[in-house]
Write an enzyme that holds these catalytic residues in place. Sequence first.
Site, PDB file in Angstrom:
ATOM      1  N   SER A 112       0.835  -1.213   0.000  1.00  0.00           N
ATOM      2  CA  SER A 112       0.000   0.000   0.000  1.00  0.00           C
ATOM      3  C   SER A 112       0.863   1.253   0.000  1.00  0.00           C
ATOM      4  CB  SER A 112      -0.877   0.062   1.252  1.00  0.00           C
ATOM      5  OG  SER A 112      -1.702  -1.051   1.316  1.00  0.00           O
ATOM      6  N   LYS A 113       1.847   1.260   0.899  1.00  0.00           N
ATOM      7  CA  LYS A 113       2.685   2.458   1.013  1.00  0.00           C
ATOM      8  C   LYS A 113       3.657   2.545  -0.160  1.00  0.00           C
ATOM      9  CE  LYS A 113       2.258   2.208   6.034  1.00  0.00           C
ATOM     10  NZ  LYS A 113       1.756   0.797   6.154  1.00  0.00           N
ATOM     11  N   CYS A 231       2.030   0.594  13.595  1.00  0.00           N
ATOM     12  CA  CYS A 231       0.596   0.712  13.842  1.00  0.00           C
ATOM     13  C   CYS A 231       0.325   0.231  15.272  1.00  0.00           C
ATOM     14  CB  CYS A 231      -0.213  -0.056  12.806  1.00  0.00           C
ATOM     15  SG  CYS A 231       0.311  -1.742  12.532  1.00  0.00           S
TER      16      CYS A 231
END
Lengths: 303, 166
Positions: A112-113, A231
């Site tokens: 995603s990043k 996270c």
Amino acid sequence: MDPLERYDSLVDDPEAFHEACARSLPSVVRVNDIKATPDRVRRAFDEAGVDYERVDWHDGLFRLADDVSPGNTWPYVHGWVHGQEEVSAIPPLALSPEAGDRVLDCCAAPGSKTTQLASLMDDHGTLVGNDNNLGRLSALRSNAERCGVTNVVVTRQDARNFSLKPFGGEPFDGVLVDVPCSCEGTIRKNPDALKNWSLGHIESIAEVQRAILDRSIEITREGGTVVYSTCTFAPEENEAVLQDALDTGDVRLVDYDLGLEHAPGITEWEGEEFDETMTRAKRVYPHHNDTGGFFCAKLEVTA
Amino acid sequence: MSNDGQVFNRLPATEAERETEGRATREAVIDWWVDRFGLDPETFAGHTFWEKGAGKIWAFADDIDSPAEVEGLGMTFLRTRQEHWKPTTDAVQRFGREATKNIIVLDDDEAKAFLQGEDLDPDWAGDWGYLIAAHEIAGEVEPIGVGLYVHDEFRSQMPKGRQRDV
């Protein structure tokens, strides 16, 4: 006992914090600028009758209605959008790479990043997407290809001793260090995230995080940027890991803009003092913006 | 020299520079996209091209010195070393928007069927072979993937993992 209670002294409103952690998260997509604009995605969702909400701090993020399966929409098929949690969009924005830069995403899968970094780089320059797991790398590759990314080099190395050999020995302009962590901040997406929680696990994973961050600093050029993110809420994995990097003297913490409500990094935890610049790191709690939990710090390599 | 299918090998610029038998040249690869789909050759000015595996061509938006130890380099782009060269779904989605020929614009129902891997029977009087399947979405034509047109039939080549019920 709920492991998250250990953070009650850190948060402004513990009750709201626990309530938010118990709610499920909406699914969010990020617009992939390599292939589309937020306007075109909006128009495609409108044509298909897909319900969505704009995210006020970032034009390229949409929260989808609960009954929408993002993978089964034309914008997903075309690679115009990528499923990515709101807070997960923070580190690439903090790193803020430019077209033509040499950038490493050292724990990249499932990507995603990495795909967000590629779009910030306008798909120009060298972006290395590294992970140590072959299965996860295939997810990274398919996400990158669907997003139309052509500037990514995929490598399979242990980030703790990442070799620059395939890259002519030259250091990077920027490294994204989004480390494996205890994932406390993902409890809203995965209610089992804290099932095997233990302080011992946090302490052992913090050792891995330290080693990955150290190596990332070593392979970044002087004046270059390292972004460290997790996270999770545990200071052992966040401020304490950064403190060790600061103690080597080769980096300093720098401030960056973030349009989401957040708290500063902390300067004290269970009797341990951290550098006063630790407040330049950012803690995002689930009750602040109705998102997952996150920690992100931006570092400048000084020597 | 023979082709080592395990590592990335840069495509030679032209025939004159070719040392490995059967390897496509940069010139031939770009000419193919220009001839087949009417793309501007400048589209690929910033990309280097590589072969890994027999005939599997990758497009990378930069250059690299020693790619022997890497797992992936840019995007899989084109399959050569077969009678008819075949573009990948991802390359067609990325570069096929600028196509001016050999692109079939499907209606809504056809586009959905194509995405699910079904064969179609569209009205087409152009070339046979690999064509770009596209549809109109949000005001513009957008490529979906690759189809093979033969004997009045248009066969969807959507990879299984990309097939969807939208």
